[in-house]
Design a protein around this motif. Structure first.
Motif, PDB file in Angstrom:
ATOM      1  N   TYR A 166       0.834  -1.206   0.000  1.00 36.25           N
ATOM      2  CA  TYR A 166       0.000   0.000   0.000  1.00 36.25           C
ATOM      3  C   TYR A 166       0.868   1.254   0.000  1.00 36.25           C
ATOM      4  N   GLN A 167       1.926   1.244   0.793  1.00 36.51           N
ATOM      5  CA  GLN A 167       2.837   2.393   0.813  1.00 36.51           C
ATOM      6  C   GLN A 167       3.567   2.556  -0.513  1.00 36.51           C
ATOM      7  N   VAL A 168       3.879   1.443  -1.184  1.00 34.92           N
ATOM      8  CA  VAL A 168       4.478   1.527  -2.513  1.00 34.92           C
ATOM      9  C   VAL A 168       3.503   2.195  -3.482  1.00 34.92           C
ATOM     10  N   ALA A 169       2.224   1.807  -3.409  1.00 36.90           N
ATOM     11  CA  ALA A 169       1.217   2.413  -4.271  1.00 36.90           C
ATOM     12  C   ALA A 169       1.115   3.913  -4.015  1.00 36.90           C
ATOM     13  N   LEU A 170       1.201   4.319  -2.750  1.00 33.67           N
ATOM     14  CA  LEU A 170       1.198   5.751  -2.423  1.00 33.67           C
ATOM     15  C   LEU A 170       2.404   6.453  -3.040  1.00 33.67           C
ATOM     16  N   LEU A 171       3.579   5.830  -2.940  1.00 35.17           N
ATOM     17  CA  LEU A 171       4.794   6.411  -3.514  1.00 35.17           C
ATOM     18  C   LEU A 171       4.640   6.621  -5.024  1.00 35.17           C
ATOM     19  N   VAL A 172       4.155   5.597  -5.711  1.00 38.62           N
ATOM     20  CA  VAL A 172       4.014   5.686  -7.163  1.00 38.62           C
ATOM     21  C   VAL A 172       2.975   6.744  -7.521  1.00 38.62           C
ATOM     22  N   GLY A 173       1.846   6.743  -6.826  1.00 41.29           N
ATOM     23  CA  GLY A 173       0.806   7.730  -7.105  1.00 41.29           C
ATOM     24  C   GLY A 173       1.281   9.155  -6.869  1.00 41.29           C
ATOM     25  N   ASP A 174       1.982   9.382  -5.755  1.00 38.75           N
ATOM     26  CA  ASP A 174       2.495  10.724  -5.457  1.00 38.75           C
ATOM     27  C   ASP A 174       3.525  11.167  -6.492  1.00 38.75           C
ATOM     28  N   THR A 175       4.382  10.246  -6.912  1.00 37.37           N
ATOM     29  CA  THR A 175       5.406  10.578  -7.905  1.00 37.37           C
ATOM     30  C   THR A 175       4.767  10.871  -9.263  1.00 37.37           C
ATOM     31  N   LEU A 176       3.725  10.141  -9.606  1.00 35.32           N
ATOM     32  CA  LEU A 176       2.995  10.395 -10.853  1.00 35.32           C
ATOM     33  C   LEU A 176       2.384  11.786 -10.831  1.00 35.32           C
ATOM     34  N   ARG A 177       1.800  12.191  -9.708  1.00 34.62           N
ATOM     35  CA  ARG A 177       1.247  13.543  -9.591  1.00 34.62           C
ATOM     36  C   ARG A 177       2.344  14.594  -9.723  1.00 34.62           C
ATOM     37  N   GLU A 178       3.499  14.300  -9.143  1.00 36.54           N
ATOM     38  CA  GLU A 178       4.623  15.243  -9.208  1.00 36.54           C
ATOM     39  C   GLU A 178       5.079  15.470 -10.647  1.00 36.54           C
ATOM     40  N   VAL A 179       5.200  14.392 -11.412  1.00 32.46           N
ATOM     41  CA  VAL A 179       5.617  14.517 -12.810  1.00 32.46           C
ATOM     42  C   VAL A 179       4.550  15.236 -13.623  1.00 32.46           C
ATOM     43  N   HIS A 180       3.282  14.937 -13.370  1.00 30.84           N
ATOM     44  CA  HIS A 180       2.202  15.630 -14.072  1.00 30.84           C
ATOM     45  C   HIS A 180       2.206  17.122 -13.758  1.00 30.84           C
ATOM     46  N   LYS A 181       2.456  17.457 -12.502  1.00 37.08           N
ATOM     47  CA  LYS A 181       2.489  18.871 -12.111  1.00 37.08           C
ATOM     48  C   LYS A 181       3.619  19.602 -12.811  1.00 37.08           C
ATOM     49  N   ARG A 182       4.756  18.913 -12.984  1.00 34.64           N
ATOM     50  CA  ARG A 182       5.921  19.526 -13.623  1.00 34.64           C
ATOM     51  C   ARG A 182       5.757  19.623 -15.139  1.00 34.64           C
ATOM     52  N   ASP A 183       5.319  18.547 -15.770  1.00 39.18           N
ATOM     53  CA  ASP A 183       5.320  18.478 -17.234  1.00 39.18           C
ATOM     54  C   ASP A 183       3.958  18.699 -17.880  1.00 39.18           C
ATOM     55  N   GLY A 184       2.888  18.456 -17.111  1.00 39.78           N
ATOM     56  CA  GLY A 184       1.546  18.493 -17.674  1.00 39.78           C
ATOM     57  C   GLY A 184       1.186  19.768 -18.416  1.00 39.78           C
ATOM     58  N   PRO A 185       1.402  20.949 -17.811  1.00 39.65           N
ATOM     59  CA  PRO A 185       1.010  22.187 -18.500  1.00 39.65           C
ATOM     60  C   PRO A 185       1.720  22.374 -19.844  1.00 39.65           C
ATOM     61  N   TYR A 186       2.978  21.984 -19.933  1.00 43.41           N
ATOM     62  CA  TYR A 186       3.718  22.141 -21.191  1.00 43.41           C
ATOM     63  C   TYR A 186       3.212  21.161 -22.252  1.00 43.41           C
ATOM     64  N   LEU A 187       2.869  19.945 -21.815  1.00 44.71           N
ATOM     65  CA  LEU A 187       2.320  18.980 -22.763  1.00 44.71           C
ATOM     66  C   LEU A 187       0.959  19.440 -23.277  1.00 44.71           C
ATOM     67  N   MET A 188       0.146  20.001 -22.391  1.00 40.70           N
ATOM     68  CA  MET A 188      -1.170  20.492 -22.796  1.00 40.70           C
ATOM     69  C   MET A 188      -1.055  21.626 -23.806  1.00 40.70           C
ATOM     70  N   GLN A 189      -0.044  22.465 -23.640  1.00 39.55           N
ATOM     71  CA  GLN A 189       0.159  23.571 -24.581  1.00 39.55           C
ATOM     72  C   GLN A 189       0.357  23.066 -26.002  1.00 39.55           C
ATOM     73  N   HIS A 190       0.909  21.882 -26.133  1.00 39.60           N
ATOM     74  CA  HIS A 190       1.176  21.305 -27.447  1.00 39.60           C
ATOM     75  C   HIS A 190       0.178  20.190 -27.785  1.00 39.60           C
ATOM     76  N   HIS A 191      -0.937  20.159 -27.041  1.00 39.97           N
ATOM     77  CA  HIS A 191      -2.023  19.209 -27.304  1.00 39.97           C
ATOM     78  C   HIS A 191      -1.544  17.752 -27.266  1.00 39.97           C
ATOM     79  N   ILE A 192      -0.675  17.469 -26.310  1.00 37.72           N
ATOM     80  CA  ILE A 192      -0.155  16.112 -26.128  1.00 37.72           C
ATOM     81  C   ILE A 192      -0.827  15.483 -24.913  1.00 37.72           C
ATOM     82  N   ASP A 193      -1.334  14.285 -25.081  1.00 35.85           N
ATOM     83  CA  ASP A 193      -1.994  13.557 -23.995  1.00 35.85           C
ATOM     84  C   ASP A 193      -0.949  13.126 -22.960  1.00 35.85           C
ATOM     85  N   ALA A 194      -1.102  13.608 -21.744  1.00 33.99           N
ATOM     86  CA  ALA A 194      -0.130  13.303 -20.681  1.00 33.99           C
ATOM     87  C   ALA A 194      -0.614  12.188 -19.758  1.00 33.99           C
ATOM     88  N   SER A 195      -1.718  11.548 -20.093  1.00 32.10           N
ATOM     89  CA  SER A 195      -2.239  10.514 -19.204  1.00 32.10           C
ATOM     90  C   SER A 195      -1.297   9.316 -19.142  1.00 32.10           C
TER      91      SER A 195
END
Length: 242
Positions: free
Chosen positions: A81-110
Motif C-alpha cells: 500500500y505504501q508503494v502504491a502511495l509512492l508511485v501515485g504521489d510521484t505520478l502527480r509530481e511529474v504531471h504537475k511539472r510536465d503536464g502544463p507544457y504537454l497540454m500547450q502542445h495538445h499532447i496527452d499526458a495521461s
C-alpha cells in the motif's frame, strides 16, 4: 498505445506487458514497460506502465533516484500500500511539472501503472494506479486489472480467470489475451514481458521475454485458433423455425 495485465491469484501473481509505444505507417518503437525491484527474502515489486512514455519514464526515474535517500522509498517502506502511495504521489509530481507544457502542445499526458508484488510480513497484492495518482486494489471478486488497449483481450480473462486459477493456467490465459489483442490492434505488439510470482517466495524465478518467432507462443496461438475453429464447427446449427 500498450497493453498490460496483472492477475491476483490465491497462488501468486501473473504480470505481463507488451513493448510497443507507437505504431504508424513508417514508425514503430519498442520500450520495455515492466520494471522489477526485487530483494530476495524481503520484497518483490513489479510495475507495468502505460500511457505517455515520457511521463512513465519520468516516474520510474524519480523512484529509482530516490531509492537511496532517507525518505520513504521502494526499498524501505513496509507495505505494498505504501508503494502504491509512492508511485501515485510521484505520478502527480511529474504531471504537475510536465503536464502544463504537454497540454500547450495538445499532447496527452495521461499515464498509469499496474503494481503487483509482496513485501515480507504481508500478503501479495495488486493495485491499479490511475493517471490522477489515486488507485484501487484487486480483490477475489475483481482479480485482474488491465491497462491500455484492453477490450480485445478482456473476454478470455472474464471467462477463465478466478482467484483460484493456477499460475500456469492464468499465464496461458494472459498470453492468449495478448494474442487476441495483437491480432486486432496494431498498436500492441511483441516482445511481451511475462512474470509469474509464486506467493510467499519473495524471489523472481518465473520470468521470460517473448519475441517474434517464439516457439512456445507460436504454438499456443496456433492451437488456440485451431481449437476455436473446431469448437465453432461442432456447435449446433441455428434453428430457423419456431
Amino acid at each position: 498505445m500498450t497493453y498490460c495485465v496483472g492477475v491476483l491469484l490465491d497462488s501468486g501473481l501473473v504480470l505481463a506487458s507488451d513493448s510497443r509505444s507507437n505504431a504508424g505507417v513508417d514508425q514503430i518503437m519498442s520500450f520495455r514497460k515492466m520494471a522489477i525491484y526485487a530483494r530476495p527474502g524481503d520484497r518483490v515489486i513489479v510495475l507495468l506502465s502505460s500511457g505517455n512514455l515520457a511521463v512513465t519514464q519520468g516516474v520510474l526515474s524519480l523512484l529509482e533516484q530516490r531509492a537511496n535517500e532517507h525518505r520513504d522509498n521502494l526499498w524501505n517502506v513496509t507495505s505494498m500500500y505504501q508503494v502504491a502511495l509512492l508511485v501515485g504521489d510521484t505520478l502527480r509530481e511529474v504531471h504537475k511539472r510536465d503536464g502544463p507544457y504537454l497540454m500547450q502542445h495538445h499532447i496527452d499526458a495521461s499515464a498509469g501503472f499496474i503494481l503487483g508484488g509482496q513485501i515480507s510480513g504481508e500478503k501479495h497484492r495488486l493495485f491499479n494506479i490511475y493517471t490522477e495518482g489515486n488507485f484501487i486494489e484487486a480483490t477475489p471478486d475483481t482479480p485482474y486489472f488491465q491497462n491500455g488497449e484492453l477490450k480485445y483481450g478482456k473476454p478470455i480473462l472474464d471467462r477463465v480467470i478466478t482467484s483460484s486459477t493456477g499460475l500456469t493456467e492464468a499465464a496461458k490465459c494472459v498470453l492468449i489475451s495478448f494474442d487476441s489483442t495483437i491480432q486486432s490492434n496494431i498498436s500492441v505488439g511483441l516482445p511481451i514481458d511475462l512474470l509469474c510470482y509464486e506467493r510467499d517466495s519473495l524471489i523472481v524465478s518465473l520470468q521470460r521475454r517473448i519475441h517474434e518467432q517464439d516457439a512456445y507462443f507460436d504454438a499456443i496461438r496456433r492451437q488456440w485458433q485451431e481449437g476455436l475453429k473446431k469448437v465453432l464447427m461442432e456447435l449446433p446449427d441455428p434453428c430457423w423455425e419456431e
